[in-house]
Design a protein around this motif. Sequence first.
Motif, PDB file in Angstrom:
ATOM      1  N   VAL A  72      20.116  75.410  57.498  1.00 40.68           N
ATOM      2  CA  VAL A  72      20.322  76.431  58.524  1.00 40.68           C
ATOM      3  C   VAL A  72      21.734  76.287  59.068  1.00 40.68           C
ATOM      4  CG1 VAL A  72      19.621  77.296  60.788  1.00 40.68           C
ATOM      5  CG2 VAL A  72      17.889  76.540  59.177  1.00 40.68           C
ATOM      6  N   THR A  73      22.513  77.344  58.979  1.00 37.40           N
ATOM      7  CA  THR A  73      23.827  77.367  59.607  1.00 37.40           C
ATOM      8  C   THR A  73      23.756  78.306  60.802  1.00 37.40           C
ATOM      9  OG1 THR A  73      24.705  79.252  58.373  1.00 37.40           O
ATOM     10  CG2 THR A  73      24.906  77.091  57.353  1.00 37.40           C
TER      11      THR A  73
ATOM     12  N   GLN B 117      30.954  73.462  64.336  1.00 32.09           N
ATOM     13  CA  GLN B 117      31.376  72.167  64.878  1.00 32.09           C
ATOM     14  C   GLN B 117      32.347  72.379  66.043  1.00 32.09           C
ATOM     15  OE1 GLN B 117      30.157  69.176  63.267  1.00 32.09           O
ATOM     16  NE2 GLN B 117      28.878  70.617  62.118  1.00 32.09           N
ATOM     17  N   ALA B 118      31.784  72.664  67.223  1.00 31.76           N
ATOM     18  CA  ALA B 118      32.622  72.914  68.397  1.00 31.76           C
ATOM     19  C   ALA B 118      32.632  71.733  69.345  1.00 31.76           C
ATOM     20  CB  ALA B 118      32.135  74.161  69.131  1.00 31.76           C
ATOM     21  N   ASN B 119      31.464  71.153  69.555  1.00 32.98           N
ATOM     22  CA  ASN B 119      31.301  70.153  70.601  1.00 32.98           C
ATOM     23  C   ASN B 119      30.041  69.361  70.282  1.00 32.98           C
ATOM     24  OD1 ASN B 119      30.102  69.145  73.176  1.00 32.98           O
ATOM     25  ND2 ASN B 119      31.921  70.053  74.083  1.00 32.98           N
ATOM     26  N   LEU B 120      30.144  68.042  70.295  1.00 31.14           N
ATOM     27  CA  LEU B 120      29.002  67.213  69.916  1.00 31.14           C
ATOM     28  C   LEU B 120      27.832  67.396  70.874  1.00 31.14           C
ATOM     29  CD1 LEU B 120      27.873  65.147  67.938  1.00 31.14           C
ATOM     30  CD2 LEU B 120      28.910  63.336  69.335  1.00 31.14           C
ATOM     31  N   ARG B 121      28.121  67.631  72.146  1.00 26.59           N
ATOM     32  CA  ARG B 121      27.035  67.823  73.116  1.00 26.59           C
ATOM     33  C   ARG B 121      26.274  69.117  72.830  1.00 26.59           C
ATOM     34  NH1 ARG B 121      28.796  67.830  78.944  1.00 26.59           N
ATOM     35  NH2 ARG B 121      30.649  68.889  78.147  1.00 26.59           N
TER      36      ARG B 121
ATOM     37  N   CYS C 229      34.482  82.099  66.040  1.00 26.04           N
ATOM     38  CA  CYS C 229      33.782  80.924  65.516  1.00 26.04           C
ATOM     39  C   CYS C 229      32.521  81.279  64.745  1.00 26.04           C
ATOM     40  CB  CYS C 229      33.461  79.962  66.657  1.00 26.04           C
ATOM     41  SG  CYS C 229      34.924  79.323  67.506  1.00 26.04           S
ATOM     42  N   ALA C 230      31.984  82.467  64.983  1.00 26.00           N
ATOM     43  CA  ALA C 230      30.812  82.930  64.229  1.00 26.00           C
ATOM     44  C   ALA C 230      31.212  83.655  62.954  1.00 26.00           C
ATOM     45  CB  ALA C 230      29.954  83.845  65.097  1.00 26.00           C
ATOM     46  N   GLY C 231      32.494  83.700  62.665  1.00 27.99           N
ATOM     47  CA  GLY C 231      32.998  84.508  61.559  1.00 27.99           C
ATOM     48  C   GLY C 231      32.406  84.172  60.211  1.00 27.99           C
ATOM     49  N   PHE C 232      32.208  82.879  59.923  1.00 27.96           N
ATOM     50  CA  PHE C 232      31.690  82.529  58.605  1.00 27.96           C
ATOM     51  C   PHE C 232      30.257  83.013  58.423  1.00 27.96           C
ATOM     52  CE2 PHE C 232      29.774  79.721  55.414  1.00 27.96           C
ATOM     53  CZ  PHE C 232      30.665  79.905  54.364  1.00 27.96           C
TER      54      PHE C 232
ATOM     55  N   SER D 289      36.937  76.651  64.264  1.00 32.94           N
ATOM     56  CA  SER D 289      36.477  78.035  64.373  1.00 32.94           C
ATOM     57  C   SER D 289      35.720  78.468  63.114  1.00 32.94           C
ATOM     58  CB  SER D 289      37.660  78.957  64.688  1.00 32.94           C
ATOM     59  OG  SER D 289      37.226  80.262  65.001  1.00 32.94           O
ATOM     60  N   ALA D 290      36.132  79.574  62.483  1.00 33.92           N
ATOM     61  CA  ALA D 290      35.390  80.105  61.339  1.00 33.92           C
ATOM     62  C   ALA D 290      35.380  79.161  60.145  1.00 33.92           C
ATOM     63  CB  ALA D 290      35.963  81.455  60.917  1.00 33.92           C
ATOM     64  N   ALA D 291      36.279  78.180  60.140  1.00 36.89           N
ATOM     65  CA  ALA D 291      36.327  77.234  59.016  1.00 36.89           C
ATOM     66  C   ALA D 291      35.324  76.101  59.164  1.00 36.89           C
ATOM     67  CB  ALA D 291      37.728  76.651  58.881  1.00 36.89           C
ATOM     68  N   SER D 292      34.735  75.924  60.350  1.00 37.24           N
ATOM     69  CA  SER D 292      33.989  74.692  60.601  1.00 37.24           C
ATOM     70  C   SER D 292      32.711  74.572  59.776  1.00 37.24           C
ATOM     71  CB  SER D 292      33.674  74.548  62.092  1.00 37.24           C
ATOM     72  OG  SER D 292      32.575  75.332  62.494  1.00 37.24           O
ATOM     73  N   ILE D 293      31.957  75.661  59.605  1.00 38.59           N
ATOM     74  CA  ILE D 293      30.710  75.570  58.838  1.00 38.59           C
ATOM     75  C   ILE D 293      30.987  75.336  57.346  1.00 38.59           C
ATOM     76  CG2 ILE D 293      28.715  76.880  58.018  1.00 38.59           C
ATOM     77  CD1 ILE D 293      28.366  77.950  60.845  1.00 38.59           C
ATOM     78  N   PRO D 294      31.866  76.105  56.693  1.00 37.35           N
ATOM     79  CA  PRO D 294      32.106  75.804  55.275  1.00 37.35           C
ATOM     80  C   PRO D 294      32.731  74.426  55.059  1.00 37.35           C
ATOM     81  CG  PRO D 294      33.669  77.456  56.061  1.00 37.35           C
ATOM     82  CD  PRO D 294      32.624  77.306  57.122  1.00 37.35           C
TER      83      PRO D 294
END
Length: 323
Positions: free
Chosen positions: A306-307, A251-255, A114-117, A282-287
């Motif tokens: 900030v990402t 974007q894993a969990n709103l909490r 998940c930190a891949g991007f 996972s790695a796609a969530s930030i872009p």
Amino acid sequence: MTLRAVVKGVGHYLPERVVPNSEFEATIETSDEWIRSRSGIERRHFAAEGQTTSDLGIRAAQAALADAGLEANDLDAIIVATSTPDLTFPSAATMIQAGLGMEKGFAFDVQAVCAGFVFALTNANGLILSGQAKRVMVIGAETFSRIMDWEDRGTCVLFGDGAGALILEAQEGNGTNADRGILATDLNSDGRYKDILYVDGGVSTQSTGFLRMQGKEVFRHAIEKLAQTAHTALDKIGMTSDEVDWIVPHQANLRIIKGTAQKMGLPMERVVVTVQDHGNTSAASIPLALSVGKQRGQIKEGDVVVTEAIGGGLAWGSVVLRW
């Protein structure tokens, strides 16, 4: 003058199939309310049968090229962040390179879950600052639906498929925080925590395996480490949270997203949130979130973004950039 890696274009692609929370109620003991209350997720997209990670990546890449007004051969490099490549080798990046008709430059994959991007973006920044490349496309692409245990309600309802792409271009700046482009990065990993988030299969075990997660432990580490890495990156350039226009988190969990924003002292009005529509990609969530944030009119030129992300490894990190 100082060389900066400046955002030139951004784009994303989501598979056509939308899976609402209610679809899981027929196969496992769960409900829409249970999933929403624990994750904030309402729906996600799943790739069609035969649709691969590189297929998604190509579509996102085409969207980013169109946004930037560029052709594939204007790029010097492609870096793809993924944990779900089409094949063991060659890389998904070279498949996307071919799919775009790019006949020059180089392409490779980065794997930090998940930190891949964030890891790929930092590598792209290094390539530009070193003079190895002038334009680099960074893609996060995943088909996590392929590694779900559909009987594990604690994980299978959380993840989705998708791809996002961002193009960085070398431009000159003045060497101050007012420059556009990547201003600071921070990367970390600690392999002692492997067992709280991993896939129980792989090439050397001759199995694909399923995603396994200790949710409470991941949650505990996430809020602490995400806020810490964001502050570390900001400290490197003498900036504070007050100067940040947008947090675009994994974007894993709103909490987790709310907890991290609170720990950074920022209101949710300054956080780009897409987890309700995409799930954890996972790695796609930030872009994906960057592209959607730009489309919504949230992220504008000159904004400080900030990402930050954390994933299996554990691996975590952040990037501070001025859009």
